[in-house]
Design a protein around this motif. Sequence first.
Motif, PDB file in Angstrom:
ATOM      1  N   ASP A  25      52.169  48.217  39.189  1.00 31.48           N
ATOM      2  CA  ASP A  25      51.733  46.837  38.929  1.00 31.48           C
ATOM      3  C   ASP A  25      50.103  47.002  39.206  1.00 31.48           C
ATOM      4  OD1 ASP A  25      50.921  44.099  39.612  1.00 31.48           O
ATOM      5  OD2 ASP A  25      52.954  43.785  40.514  1.00 31.48           O
ATOM      6  N   GLN A  26      49.649  46.738  37.945  1.00 30.87           N
ATOM      7  CA  GLN A  26      48.087  46.896  38.013  1.00 30.87           C
ATOM      8  C   GLN A  26      47.371  46.072  39.002  1.00 30.87           C
ATOM      9  OE1 GLN A  26      46.057  49.175  36.044  1.00 30.87           O
ATOM     10  NE2 GLN A  26      48.161  49.976  36.003  1.00 30.87           N
ATOM     11  N   SER A  27      47.753  44.745  39.297  1.00 29.80           N
ATOM     12  CA  SER A  27      47.259  43.736  40.255  1.00 29.80           C
ATOM     13  C   SER A  27      47.402  44.429  41.522  1.00 29.80           C
ATOM     14  CB  SER A  27      47.966  42.251  39.893  1.00 29.80           C
ATOM     15  OG  SER A  27      49.317  42.431  40.169  1.00 29.80           O
ATOM     16  N   LEU A  32      44.709  47.282  46.463  1.00 25.65           N
ATOM     17  CA  LEU A  32      44.822  48.252  47.291  1.00 25.65           C
ATOM     18  C   LEU A  32      43.541  49.320  47.037  1.00 25.65           C
ATOM     19  CD1 LEU A  32      48.509  49.295  46.402  1.00 25.65           C
ATOM     20  CD2 LEU A  32      47.601  49.072  48.751  1.00 25.65           C
ATOM     21  N   GLU A  33      43.134  49.327  45.981  1.00 20.68           N
ATOM     22  CA  GLU A  33      41.736  50.321  45.782  1.00 20.68           C
ATOM     23  C   GLU A  33      40.753  49.571  46.218  1.00 20.68           C
ATOM     24  OE1 GLU A  33      42.072  50.858  41.741  1.00 20.68           O
ATOM     25  OE2 GLU A  33      43.388  52.653  41.766  1.00 20.68           O
ATOM     26  N   GLU A  34      40.739  48.003  46.081  1.00 15.25           N
ATOM     27  CA  GLU A  34      39.577  47.505  46.633  1.00 15.25           C
ATOM     28  C   GLU A  34      39.431  47.344  47.990  1.00 15.25           C
ATOM     29  OE1 GLU A  34      35.733  45.398  46.910  1.00 15.25           O
ATOM     30  OE2 GLU A  34      36.657  46.588  45.248  1.00 15.25           O
ATOM     31  N   ALA A  41      33.890  51.535  53.705  1.00 17.81           N
ATOM     32  CA  ALA A  41      32.348  50.961  53.582  1.00 17.81           C
ATOM     33  C   ALA A  41      32.111  50.707  55.159  1.00 17.81           C
ATOM     34  CB  ALA A  41      32.202  49.887  52.694  1.00 17.81           C
ATOM     35  N   VAL A  42      33.067  50.551  55.997  1.00 18.25           N
ATOM     36  CA  VAL A  42      32.669  50.166  57.494  1.00 18.25           C
ATOM     37  C   VAL A  42      32.215  51.539  58.109  1.00 18.25           C
ATOM     38  CG1 VAL A  42      33.751  49.206  59.301  1.00 18.25           C
ATOM     39  CG2 VAL A  42      34.334  48.373  57.174  1.00 18.25           C
ATOM     40  N   LEU A 136      43.792  43.485  53.720  1.00 12.90           N
ATOM     41  CA  LEU A 136      44.234  45.318  53.630  1.00 12.90           C
ATOM     42  C   LEU A 136      43.289  45.781  54.588  1.00 12.90           C
ATOM     43  CD1 LEU A 136      45.791  47.332  52.976  1.00 12.90           C
ATOM     44  CD2 LEU A 136      44.795  47.712  50.692  1.00 12.90           C
ATOM     45  N   GLU A 137      41.994  45.564  54.397  1.00 14.10           N
ATOM     46  CA  GLU A 137      40.638  46.080  55.080  1.00 14.10           C
ATOM     47  C   GLU A 137      40.802  45.882  56.281  1.00 14.10           C
ATOM     48  OE1 GLU A 137      35.986  45.330  55.774  1.00 14.10           O
ATOM     49  OE2 GLU A 137      37.004  44.037  54.289  1.00 14.10           O
TER      50      GLU A 137
END
Length: 802
Positions: A25-27, A32-34, A41-42, A136-137
Amino acid sequence: MWLGKTTGCNMSGNKTAFVAYPSQDQSLQKILEEGVRQANAVDANPVFYKPWVFNDIAGRPLVDPIHANIDNSKYIVADVTYLNLNVVYEIGYAIGRQKKVQLIRCGEIGGDVSLAKEAGIFDTLGYKKYGDSEDLERILISKISEDPYPVTSELDRRAPLYIVEPPKRTQAATVIASRTKKSGYRYRSFMPSEEPRLSAIDAIRQVGISSGVILHLQQDAISEAAVHNVRTLFVYGLAIGMGKPTLLMADYSANIPLDVRDAVEVFKHTDDIVEHIADFCPKINQHLQNAEPTKERPSNLLDQISVGDPTAENEMATLEEYFLSTDEYNRALRGEVNLVTGRKGSGKTALFVMIRNKLRRDKRNIVVDLKPEGYQLIKLKENILKYLSRGSQQHLIIAFWEYLILLEVAYKILEKDKKRHKNDHLLHDLYQELEEAYEVDDFASDGDFSERLLTLSQRLSENFSQKFGCDIEQNLTASDVTELVYTHDLKKLKERVSKYLEHKGDVWVLFDNLDKGWATDGIDIVDTTVLRCLIDASRKIERSMHKDRHGFKCIVFVRNDVYELLMANSADYAKDMRTALDWKDQDLLRELLRLRLVNDLPSKHQDDNFMTIWKLICTSHVRGEESSQYVIERSLMRPRNVIKIFAHARGHASNFRRKQIGEEDFEKGMKNYSQDILIELGKEMNDVFPESKDVIYNFLGEKNILSKISLDKVLDKTEIDDDQKDKIIQYLLYYGVLGIIHESRELYIFDFGYDIKLLNMRSRMAGDDLRYIINPAFNSVLQIQVQHLVVPIAKSTMTTSL
């Protein structure tokens, strides 16, 4: 594909954790990747997350690098929105390697929700929902516990094997079970006919105490194969992670996941299965011999105890240690009954096992324990019985069962005295004569009872097809029956069995499981005939043996709802000597639980009463309700359910290293049990009344107290005809899904001695004031709005308040 190093750390020295997910599922993949990018980045985040994408590319590396990455990671985050079998395997492997696995699921995508509910596993482990990358983050940067799920190191040496059986029993599954029995090793199994969903906590425990695990993958075309294969890959991952000898087999046409493709043993024929199991068995013995000695018992009482297995088949080696002898057991053991009935989970199989074991102690006895299942008779039903008149059906099936019982008695005698007759002059010649009568051409006597029954029913179907084809309402003569059914000279076989029994004790034939594996569209008139004819055949052969002065007793164990449905219109219904396993006394269930608890506790606790032991390991109350009462009132008064609720709650407490089962643990355990019982009871009702399928789901979001009008509105949401609604209500009351309120008391069928007529009389007495109540066992899974009963001070009439 795999990203990152196997050291478990990134370049900045932070420990690495992997986020695993399929790429279908590309969406979902973008979210997930984002989310992973934002978490990394935290600056304050001490864990560096690597996206671990499974893209189903055929050239993917072998499984060794996958294992290495899991072994070197801090913990694993796995997305179960879709149940990719490779990811499922890797979740199991990580848990087996004592790695914490944090499951996540996207709440905005349907994915494999229904598959996950049917399979179990993931909701019993728990998962966190997210909606977008920001959600998710937050999950990834929050503290994720690294405490792994506890794994026992104490092996079960009496039943060292574990098997996961499929919902749809096939010939391959039958051969696997049969050949495992023939190996000489006892085994425990997950049986969907007994447990609708696999608990991850139980699977971890079962694999942990095993010295061998046997599994097989089914072809996608088989009904419910997807559910079975998810369970199989999870358990396979656990076993490989724990270093257990494991045999994974698959039909040559099955779709084999890439992670396990190099490990699978493929079969085309049943002979291949026999060979694979034969090659595997020495590994079990080697593991048992090389296992380290059992460590000292843990000081924490909660970690010492177990209440056994909810499935009696998995307790055959230990049941005697804590079995509660009841009047029903004693009556059956004295031979006073030919039927034992009880609701699913009431303890019929436990009674079966204990009677069998007790009778076997007298070496003179011949004890024939038979566990046929409905699926083994499908060919008989589809290829013969539907073409016969009612009278011919009965004639043929009585002959079939009588023949089968006689063959199994002969088989047991020959098996039991295979060595003894050589040194016993009284038996030697008789044994040779019986063996000569039993061993005839075109009769496969090898394998276990399941295989012999399957072979016999298939042969009968083939004979019928060749002789009669597809003529409807075919009438059979006595010679037709003889030609179709018998391979042996029946008269000679009977005479030689009878002559041999002059030197033996009593013969006991015990039948269990016949009500398992029937068609999903419910029981029909042919099933009625099969069960009725089994009882009639057992009586007939009893009378024949009694004439020859032999002690001979047949007992059939069957669900009481099935029995009542099938026998209600039988002319000789009242002639059945029956005992019913109906649990009415809550204190008796407490005693059943006490016996199981003290079995694992130090000797100083052996004579303690129930409440003394209970308070050692459990909180006293759950939401103001005494905790053992909380468990029993939601068990539908079935021993198996009491055991399941306790086991779920204990598992949750154990995961958090608690010394006592607390209020939260009971509530979490109840949530998992509630999902189980919803599925299980739905299937149970469907067996006897297919129109009731999924009717319980229509109570979703309703109030727990319903007037007759409110209940009718709930049933209006179903596709049930108006003339069937009262019948549905009767079944809901019969199974304990619904009760009634009388004088501010909740009353269920077990409060009326399981007499539906008494319950109905009480309901009619209430008239227009009748109120129904949904059993609290379903509150969690159906999100029931709970109203509490209030007793007014000034008068006795009942009111409700939120």
